[in-house]
Design an enzyme around this catalytic site. Structure first.
Site, PDB file in Angstrom:
ATOM      1  N   ASP A  86       0.830  -1.209   0.000  1.00  0.00           N
ATOM      2  CA  ASP A  86       0.000   0.000   0.000  1.00  0.00           C
ATOM      3  C   ASP A  86       0.865   1.260   0.000  1.00  0.00           C
ATOM      4  O   ASP A  86       1.964   1.275   0.545  1.00  0.00           O
ATOM      5  CB  ASP A  86      -0.901  -0.024   1.246  1.00  0.00           C
ATOM      6  CG  ASP A  86      -2.041   0.981   1.146  1.00  0.00           C
ATOM      7  OD1 ASP A  86      -2.318   1.466   0.034  1.00  0.00           O
ATOM      8  OD2 ASP A  86      -2.654   1.273   2.185  1.00  0.00           O
TER       9      ASP A  86
ATOM     10  N   ARG B  29       0.046   7.645  -2.484  1.00  0.00           N
ATOM     11  CA  ARG B  29       0.552   8.683  -1.572  1.00  0.00           C
ATOM     12  C   ARG B  29       2.000   9.031  -1.907  1.00  0.00           C
ATOM     13  O   ARG B  29       2.403  10.182  -1.868  1.00  0.00           O
ATOM     14  CB  ARG B  29       0.436   8.203  -0.118  1.00  0.00           C
ATOM     15  CG  ARG B  29      -0.914   8.523   0.485  1.00  0.00           C
ATOM     16  CD  ARG B  29      -1.177   7.713   1.719  1.00  0.00           C
ATOM     17  NE  ARG B  29      -1.589   6.354   1.356  1.00  0.00           N
ATOM     18  CZ  ARG B  29      -1.784   5.376   2.229  1.00  0.00           C
ATOM     19  NH1 ARG B  29      -1.564   5.597   3.516  1.00  0.00           N
ATOM     20  NH2 ARG B  29      -2.186   4.188   1.833  1.00  0.00           N
TER      21      ARG B  29
ATOM     22  N   SER C 121      -6.946  -6.094  -6.183  1.00  0.00           N
ATOM     23  CA  SER C 121      -8.067  -6.712  -5.469  1.00  0.00           C
ATOM     24  C   SER C 121      -9.332  -6.707  -6.327  1.00  0.00           C
ATOM     25  O   SER C 121      -9.412  -5.979  -7.339  1.00  0.00           O
ATOM     26  CB  SER C 121      -8.330  -5.965  -4.157  1.00  0.00           C
ATOM     27  OG  SER C 121      -8.990  -4.744  -4.422  1.00  0.00           O
TER      28      SER C 121
ATOM     29  N   GLU D 231     -11.849  -5.281  -5.576  1.00  0.00           N
ATOM     30  CA  GLU D 231     -12.416  -3.926  -5.425  1.00  0.00           C
ATOM     31  C   GLU D 231     -11.642  -2.883  -6.239  1.00  0.00           C
ATOM     32  O   GLU D 231     -12.138  -1.777  -6.468  1.00  0.00           O
ATOM     33  CB  GLU D 231     -12.422  -3.493  -3.948  1.00  0.00           C
ATOM     34  CG  GLU D 231     -13.461  -4.214  -3.090  1.00  0.00           C
ATOM     35  CD  GLU D 231     -13.131  -5.672  -2.834  1.00  0.00           C
ATOM     36  OE1 GLU D 231     -11.946  -5.993  -2.623  1.00  0.00           O
ATOM     37  OE2 GLU D 231     -14.063  -6.507  -2.864  1.00  0.00           O
ATOM     38  N   ASN D 232     -10.424  -3.211  -6.648  1.00  0.00           N
ATOM     39  CA  ASN D 232      -9.595  -2.209  -7.351  1.00  0.00           C
ATOM     40  C   ASN D 232     -10.132  -1.834  -8.740  1.00  0.00           C
ATOM     41  O   ASN D 232      -9.703  -0.838  -9.322  1.00  0.00           O
ATOM     42  CB  ASN D 232      -8.135  -2.676  -7.473  1.00  0.00           C
ATOM     43  CG  ASN D 232      -7.358  -2.587  -6.177  1.00  0.00           C
ATOM     44  OD1 ASN D 232      -6.393  -3.315  -5.949  1.00  0.00           O
ATOM     45  ND2 ASN D 232      -7.748  -1.670  -5.289  1.00  0.00           N
TER      46      ASN D 232
ATOM     47  N   ARG E 281     -11.326   1.796  -9.591  1.00  0.00           N
ATOM     48  CA  ARG E 281     -10.425   2.928  -9.878  1.00  0.00           C
ATOM     49  C   ARG E 281     -10.594   3.419 -11.318  1.00  0.00           C
ATOM     50  O   ARG E 281     -11.203   2.734 -12.135  1.00  0.00           O
ATOM     51  CB  ARG E 281      -8.971   2.492  -9.643  1.00  0.00           C
ATOM     52  CG  ARG E 281      -8.746   2.131  -8.198  1.00  0.00           C
ATOM     53  CD  ARG E 281      -7.306   1.850  -7.906  1.00  0.00           C
ATOM     54  NE  ARG E 281      -7.176   1.570  -6.481  1.00  0.00           N
ATOM     55  CZ  ARG E 281      -6.098   1.795  -5.761  1.00  0.00           C
ATOM     56  NH1 ARG E 281      -5.018   2.287  -6.330  1.00  0.00           N
ATOM     57  NH2 ARG E 281      -6.075   1.528  -4.472  1.00  0.00           N
TER      58      ARG E 281
ATOM     59  N   GLU F 137       0.301 -13.280  12.003  1.00  0.00           N
ATOM     60  CA  GLU F 137       0.784 -12.124  12.763  1.00  0.00           C
ATOM     61  C   GLU F 137       0.866 -10.960  11.789  1.00  0.00           C
ATOM     62  O   GLU F 137       1.321 -11.129  10.655  1.00  0.00           O
ATOM     63  CB  GLU F 137       2.187 -12.411  13.325  1.00  0.00           C
ATOM     64  CG  GLU F 137       2.245 -13.579  14.286  1.00  0.00           C
ATOM     65  CD  GLU F 137       1.562 -13.271  15.616  1.00  0.00           C
ATOM     66  OE1 GLU F 137       1.580 -12.095  16.030  1.00  0.00           O
ATOM     67  OE2 GLU F 137       1.006 -14.210  16.217  1.00  0.00           O
TER      68      GLU F 137
HETATM   69  C1  FPP Z   1      -1.843   0.122  -3.488  1.00  0.00           C
HETATM   70  O1  FPP Z   1      -1.421   1.471  -3.429  1.00  0.00           O
HETATM   71  C2  FPP Z   1      -1.279  -0.524  -4.657  1.00  0.00           C
HETATM   72  C3  FPP Z   1      -1.994  -1.148  -5.635  1.00  0.00           C
HETATM   73  C4  FPP Z   1      -3.458  -1.273  -5.638  1.00  0.00           C
HETATM   74  C5  FPP Z   1      -1.315  -1.736  -6.806  1.00  0.00           C
HETATM   75  C6  FPP Z   1      -0.176  -2.639  -6.469  1.00  0.00           C
HETATM   76  C7  FPP Z   1       0.616  -2.827  -7.703  1.00  0.00           C
HETATM   77  C8  FPP Z   1       1.950  -2.779  -7.775  1.00  0.00           C
HETATM   78  C9  FPP Z   1       2.831  -2.583  -6.597  1.00  0.00           C
HETATM   79  C10 FPP Z   1       2.633  -2.894  -9.077  1.00  0.00           C
HETATM   80  C11 FPP Z   1       2.555  -4.272  -9.682  1.00  0.00           C
HETATM   81  C12 FPP Z   1       3.244  -5.314  -8.894  1.00  0.00           C
HETATM   82  C13 FPP Z   1       3.495  -6.564  -9.311  1.00  0.00           C
HETATM   83  C14 FPP Z   1       4.114  -7.551  -8.406  1.00  0.00           C
HETATM   84  C15 FPP Z   1       3.186  -7.017 -10.671  1.00  0.00           C
HETATM   85  P1  FPP Z   1      -2.518   2.613  -3.561  1.00  0.00           P
HETATM   86  O2  FPP Z   1      -2.611   2.993  -4.992  1.00  0.00           O
HETATM   87  O3  FPP Z   1      -3.790   2.162  -2.932  1.00  0.00           O
HETATM   88  O4  FPP Z   1      -1.848   3.742  -2.710  1.00  0.00           O
HETATM   89  P2  FPP Z   1      -2.601   4.892  -1.913  1.00  0.00           P
HETATM   90  O5  FPP Z   1      -3.432   4.219  -0.849  1.00  0.00           O
HETATM   91  O6  FPP Z   1      -1.478   5.704  -1.319  1.00  0.00           O
HETATM   92  O7  FPP Z   1      -3.407   5.669  -2.906  1.00  0.00           O
END
Ligand code: FPP
Length: 235
Positions: free
Chosen positions: A19, A23, A64, A66-67, A70, A200
């Site tokens: 996460d 940010r 996820s 839920e994503n 976006r 944990e």
């Molecule tokens: C959460 O940060 C991150 C995600 C929903 C995407 C995760 C994807 C990657 C790290 C890149 C791809 C990785 C692999 C292993 C292929 P956020 O966008 O929710 O951050 P925020 O809460 O600060 O807005």
């Protein structure tokens, strides 16, 4: 690279809620997509560090159920990164004998991503090193609901807890010992709801794009100081 210090048992299965990409980007005055790009680099560092430390299973919460809410551009950018990761890292998996697996519903993924994922899983399926499980179109509730649907389709008897886990996405993979969350939020966010029952948790304020192998070592070292009682009393 150390194995996270001495003390209690080493975590065999680690889950990571990556996460803070958004940010991180905002703080740098950059677009959210730049945050995801840096997040991908952090994921590569953590995969390498975990493999060097001797972790057996590493589940990365990549996208996820839920994503999908976006913005379309952000979703397609992340899917592009996944594709780039699956293709670009193949040599690294081969060299390190890392097996790629999937948790989540493959049906909801774009056809090309699903194809890449299946190809990477097939290509690495006999590798005996660490297993990286990409949680992609994954939701803990969705995993349980899909498990119930599989069970009903087989007209199976009412299950026990041990019996029901056979209907989860990867029944052969043991429950996570440690779940790490970056960026300081104290939430499960629908990650590994069944398997994580006694995991944990380790929450770090550090935003995901800033994570290095040393952060993973710190999380493992903290984990090894804990006494796991699974609802029992102190030894
Ligand atoms: C959460 O940060 C991150 C995600 C929903 C995407 C995760 C994807 C990657 C790290 C890149 C791809 C990785 C692999 C292993 C292929 P956020 O966008 O929710 O951050 P925020 O809460 O600060 O807005």
């Amino acid at each position: 690279m150390t194995d996270g210090g001495s003390g209690g048992a080493f975590p065999r299965h680690i889950g990571v809620i990556m996460d803070g990409n958004g940010r991180w980007a905002r703080m740098q005055g950059k677009a959210r997509t730049q945050g995801h790009l840096e997040g991908l680099k952090a994921a590569k560092r953590i995969v390498k560090a975990a493999s060097d430390m001797g972790v057996s299973w590493l589940t990365l919460y990549t996208f996820s159920t839920e994503n999908w809410k976006r913005a379309r551009e952000e979703v397609s950018f992340i899917m592009g990164l996944v594709k780039r990761y699956l293709r670009g890292e193949l040599d690294f998996y081969r060299q390190n004998r890392i097996r790629i697996r999937h948790a989540g519903d493959p049906e909801g993924l774009p056809r090309d991503i699903r194809g890449e994922l299946e190809a990477a899983c097939a290509e690495t399926r006999d590798f005996e090193g660490m297993q990286v499980i990409l949680a992609l179109n994954y939701g803990g509730r969705d995993e349980i609901i899909r498990g119930i649907a599989k069970l009903l389709a087989r007209n199976a008897d009412p299950p026990t807890e041990a019996g029901f886990r056979l209907y989860l996405d990867n029944p052969d993979i043991p429950d996570p010992d440690l779940i790490i969350r970056s960026a300081g939020e104290w939430r499960t966010s629908n990650f590994l709801l069944w398997g994580g029952a006694y995991a944990e948790y380790y929450v770090s304020e550090k935003l995901w794009p800033d994570w290095t192998g040393e952060d993973l070592e710190m999380a493992v070292s903290r984990f090894r100081e804990r006494e796991r009682r699974y609802g029992g009393a102190e030894a």
